[in-house]
Write an enzyme that holds these catalytic residues in place. Structure first.
Site, PDB file in Angstrom:
ATOM      1  N   HIS A   1       0.842  -1.390   0.448  1.00  0.00           N
ATOM      2  CA  HIS A   1      -0.131  -0.130   0.216  1.00  0.00           C
ATOM      3  C   HIS A   1       0.528   1.085   0.170  1.00  0.00           C
ATOM      4  O   HIS A   1       1.930   0.921   0.912  1.00  0.00           O
ATOM      5  CB  HIS A   1      -0.813   0.012   0.964  1.00  0.00           C
ATOM      6  CG  HIS A   1      -1.735   1.331   1.350  1.00  0.00           C
ATOM      7  ND1 HIS A   1      -1.335   2.245   2.392  1.00  0.00           N
ATOM      8  CD2 HIS A   1      -2.891   1.940   0.696  1.00  0.00           C
ATOM      9  CE1 HIS A   1      -2.498   2.821   2.536  1.00  0.00           C
ATOM     10  NE2 HIS A   1      -2.878   2.797   1.013  1.00  0.00           N
TER      11      HIS A   1
ATOM     12  N   HIS B   1       2.336  11.637  -0.512  1.00  0.00           N
ATOM     13  CA  HIS B   1       1.735  10.503   0.225  1.00  0.00           C
ATOM     14  C   HIS B   1       1.729  11.890   1.794  1.00  0.00           C
ATOM     15  O   HIS B   1       2.018  11.631   2.407  1.00  0.00           O
ATOM     16  CB  HIS B   1       2.083   9.720   1.097  1.00  0.00           C
ATOM     17  CG  HIS B   1       0.649   8.661   2.409  1.00  0.00           C
ATOM     18  ND1 HIS B   1       0.922   8.256   2.607  1.00  0.00           N
ATOM     19  CD2 HIS B   1      -0.281   8.941   2.023  1.00  0.00           C
ATOM     20  CE1 HIS B   1      -0.375   7.476   3.323  1.00  0.00           C
ATOM     21  NE2 HIS B   1      -1.172   8.280   2.690  1.00  0.00           N
TER      22      HIS B   1
END
Length: 337
Positions: free
Chosen positions: A56, A134
């Site tokens: 992920h 992110h």
């Protein structure tokens, strides 16, 4: 910047004490070549009938905290920065701890058996480059694609799935540039979607010399670049909770669910920290406060259901994939008949 190119091969990682893990118990295979070493029956299966470990936010193992926050920064942080007018190093350090979803870099992930990569990219206008993001900016796309290509060249029977599913700060011109960059790196290695939506097997890909399947979440780019798979080819449901019990239930339900034959299926075995969890663990991190306990619980579920033929998984997606023998257990599902 972190030394991304210190060792580009599995052999080099072994020499630096970062050995590729091996399959446990009866299967003592090098995980850098676990696809090559599958039984013939599994080599003939469509890829969506294999069980593959995935990471992920795969490129979120390092961030450049000297840069500004990325365009996908959390809403709570965005609100604070708007009010204060700047983000100091303390705030970026805080974001960094909760945004790091992986400890292994991409080569380590590949050597360790990861074959599905969840990739999030933003165009950074200030430096005119594409970077993985992110909350913060990480490595450039060029650096990571180069690592993947090096691994695939060294391991010609391994296949990777690259899912470009979150793309920020891009107009059509930037999308074309990014798509062209992907094509430039992989070229004839790319496997194109079939008109009948059938899924290729490993042996079919080996014959064709194809090792890369790219999903790209932009309709115009998929039409312009026919070697890219549209998002309809992949089913990935987000549990969107940080409660372990709910994530475990989600994984169990996904394992028992029927799978459409013309799709890849991603089971997201991840917890998404909510604001309350973060505020309760201000000195903590995603790995220390969330992932460790969850991965332990998920591993117990996977071990207990390993011999249960009613369970089936295609792609299992995790944070901090190096946890215990998690990857080996996932690959072990390919040996259940």
């Amino acid at each position: 910047m972190a030394n991304l190119t210190e060792s580009n091969s599995c052999l080099a990682h072994e020499e630096n004490g970062l050995a590729c893990h091996t399959l446990t118990q009866s299967q003592n295979e090098n995980l850098s070549r676990w696809m090559e070493n599958l039984p013939n029956e599994k080599q003939l299966c469509p890829l969506n009938q294999l069980t593959m470990p995935g990471s992920h936010n795969s490129a979120s193992f390092w961030f450049d905290t000297s840069m500004e926050l990325a365009p996908d920064k959390p809403k709570i942080i965005s609100g604070m920065s708007d009010k204060v007018g700047f983000i100091d190093s303390t705030m970026k350090s805080f974001v960094n701890k909760w945004a790091l979803t992986q400890s292994w870099n991409v080569t380590q992930q590949l050597c360790g058996g990861i074959r599905y990569f969840d990739l999030r990219v933003a165009y950074r206008k200030a430096s005119d480059e594409f970077r993985f993001v992110h909350g913060l900016f990480g490595h450039t796309v060029d650096e990571i694609l180069e690592e993947i290509k090096t691994f695939l060249t060294e391991n010609p029977k391994e296949v990777v799935l690259l899912d470009f599913n979150h793309l920020y700060g891009m107009e059509i011109e930037e999308h074309v540039r990014l798509a062209s960059l992907i094509n430039q790196y992989f070229g004839s290695m790319l496997h194109s979607p079939r008109k009948d939506r059938s899924i290729a097997s490993l042996q079919e890909l080996w014959v064709a010399g194809e090792q890369v399947i790219v999903f790209y979440d932009n309709v115009s780019m998929v039409e312009m670049f026919p070697s890219f798979f549209p998002s309809v080819f992949i089913n990935s449901q987000w549990p969107n909770t940080d409660e372990n019990e709910k994530v475990i239930k989600h994984v169990s339900v996904q394992g028992l669910a029927s799978k459409a034959p013309g799709q890849y299926h991603v089971t997201q075995a991840i917890a998404t920290p909510q604001a309350t969890t973060i505020f309760k663990n201000l000195r903590g991190s995603l790995k220390g406060s969330v992932t460790g306990k969850l991965n332990k619980d998920i591993l117990l579920l996977l071990r207990s259901s390993l011999g249960d033929k009613t369970y089936s998984f295609n792609i299992l997606l995790f944070d901090h994939v190096e946890f215990d023998d998690l990857i080996s257990i996932i690959i072990g599902y390919n040996y259940i008949y």
